[in-house]
Design a protein around this motif. Sequence first.
Motif, PDB file in Angstrom:
ATOM      1  N   THR A  14       0.852  -1.191   0.000  1.00  0.00           N
ATOM      2  CA  THR A  14       0.000   0.000   0.000  1.00  0.00           C
ATOM      3  C   THR A  14       0.887   1.239   0.000  1.00  0.00           C
ATOM      4  N   TYR A  15       0.679   2.102  -0.998  1.00  0.00           N
ATOM      5  CA  TYR A  15       1.413   3.369  -1.101  1.00  0.00           C
ATOM      6  C   TYR A  15       0.445   4.506  -0.800  1.00  0.00           C
ATOM      7  N   TRP A  16       0.860   5.457   0.030  1.00  0.00           N
ATOM      8  CA  TRP A  16       0.013   6.627   0.241  1.00  0.00           C
ATOM      9  C   TRP A  16       0.867   7.835   0.599  1.00  0.00           C
ATOM     10  N   THR A  17       0.268   9.018   0.425  1.00  0.00           N
ATOM     11  CA  THR A  17       0.984  10.262   0.713  1.00  0.00           C
ATOM     12  C   THR A  17      -0.010  11.321   1.145  1.00  0.00           C
ATOM     13  N   SER A  18       0.465  12.260   1.957  1.00  0.00           N
ATOM     14  CA  SER A  18      -0.348  13.415   2.330  1.00  0.00           C
ATOM     15  C   SER A  18      -0.068  14.592   1.400  1.00  0.00           C
ATOM     16  N   ASP A  19       0.882  14.409   0.463  1.00  0.00           N
ATOM     17  CA  ASP A  19       1.169  15.448  -0.540  1.00  0.00           C
ATOM     18  C   ASP A  19       0.036  15.507  -1.556  1.00  0.00           C
ATOM     19  N   ASN A  20       0.014  16.596  -2.307  1.00  0.00           N
ATOM     20  CA  ASN A  20      -0.832  16.668  -3.499  1.00  0.00           C
ATOM     21  C   ASN A  20       0.010  16.175  -4.666  1.00  0.00           C
ATOM     22  N   ALA A  21      -0.139  14.901  -5.003  1.00  0.00           N
ATOM     23  CA  ALA A  21       0.701  14.291  -6.037  1.00  0.00           C
ATOM     24  C   ALA A  21       0.481  14.906  -7.408  1.00  0.00           C
ATOM     25  N   LYS A  22      -0.637  15.601  -7.611  1.00  0.00           N
ATOM     26  CA  LYS A  22      -0.904  16.238  -8.902  1.00  0.00           C
ATOM     27  C   LYS A  22       0.030  17.433  -9.139  1.00  0.00           C
ATOM     28  N   LEU A  23       0.692  17.907  -8.078  1.00  0.00           N
ATOM     29  CA  LEU A  23       1.583  19.066  -8.187  1.00  0.00           C
ATOM     30  C   LEU A  23       3.060  18.687  -8.152  1.00  0.00           C
ATOM     31  N   TYR A  24       3.359  17.385  -8.153  1.00  0.00           N
ATOM     32  CA  TYR A  24       4.757  16.960  -8.132  1.00  0.00           C
ATOM     33  C   TYR A  24       5.506  17.496  -9.355  1.00  0.00           C
ATOM     34  N   THR A  25       6.665  18.109  -9.106  1.00  0.00           N
ATOM     35  CA  THR A  25       7.585  18.502 -10.171  1.00  0.00           C
ATOM     36  C   THR A  25       8.904  17.796  -9.919  1.00  0.00           C
ATOM     37  N   ALA A  26       9.846  17.968 -10.834  1.00  0.00           N
ATOM     38  CA  ALA A  26      11.147  17.307 -10.671  1.00  0.00           C
ATOM     39  C   ALA A  26      11.828  17.744  -9.373  1.00  0.00           C
TER      40      ALA A  26
END
Length: 203
Positions: free
Chosen positions: A81-93
């Motif tokens: 199970t992978y999860w994050t509290s980040d907004n993954a839609k805003l990930y940049t390099a």
Amino acid sequence: MAAVLCGSLAGCASFQELTSSSTPLLGKSSTNDPSTEPSPSVSVSVSSSAAAEKPVRASGPLDTGSVVHRVKQGAFTVTLTYWTSDNAKLYTAGSNKTLNIAAHIEDTDGKQRVTVSTFQVTQDDGAARANVRTDNGKFDVTPPYPYNTVVTLPAATAGATALTLTVRMDLLVETAPEADTYYRSTALDSLTLPLVKDGATDD
């Protein structure tokens, strides 16, 4: 002389008729001149071209916050199970990225002991590869016990459009209940995270 004069007048009259009749012809010709027609507008095609050139980010597995992968390992299954509290839609390099990863064993009665000897995560952005996390030890994952870790991903190469994470779990599985002898099983999984181009904004 009169005849000649009359003929000259007639000739003059004919010339005037020809001249006056040619005037509207010239006017009509200038009206139909293709060079005077208005040029067609190209604004629509330019706008369409600009819209087509705008980069589009593909949807990612962590856009909703979490995702579950199942890896079959013979008589049992490793569930990650992978999860994050980040907004993954805003990930940049270059943005910060923190992931939680949990693993547990399914499809077994739990009578045979299973342990993790190595848990490793590598990151590949298409231009560079990095070892993100390595745990070596003896971590019991016999049901109902899980394995949990937190992974902070380093900055990717500038201009990268995606990150591929590869997870490797080396497992020691007891050959029979209470046998105290083990065989090794390696579970491999991958997770691809699309990236937004650095500096890109939505209109």
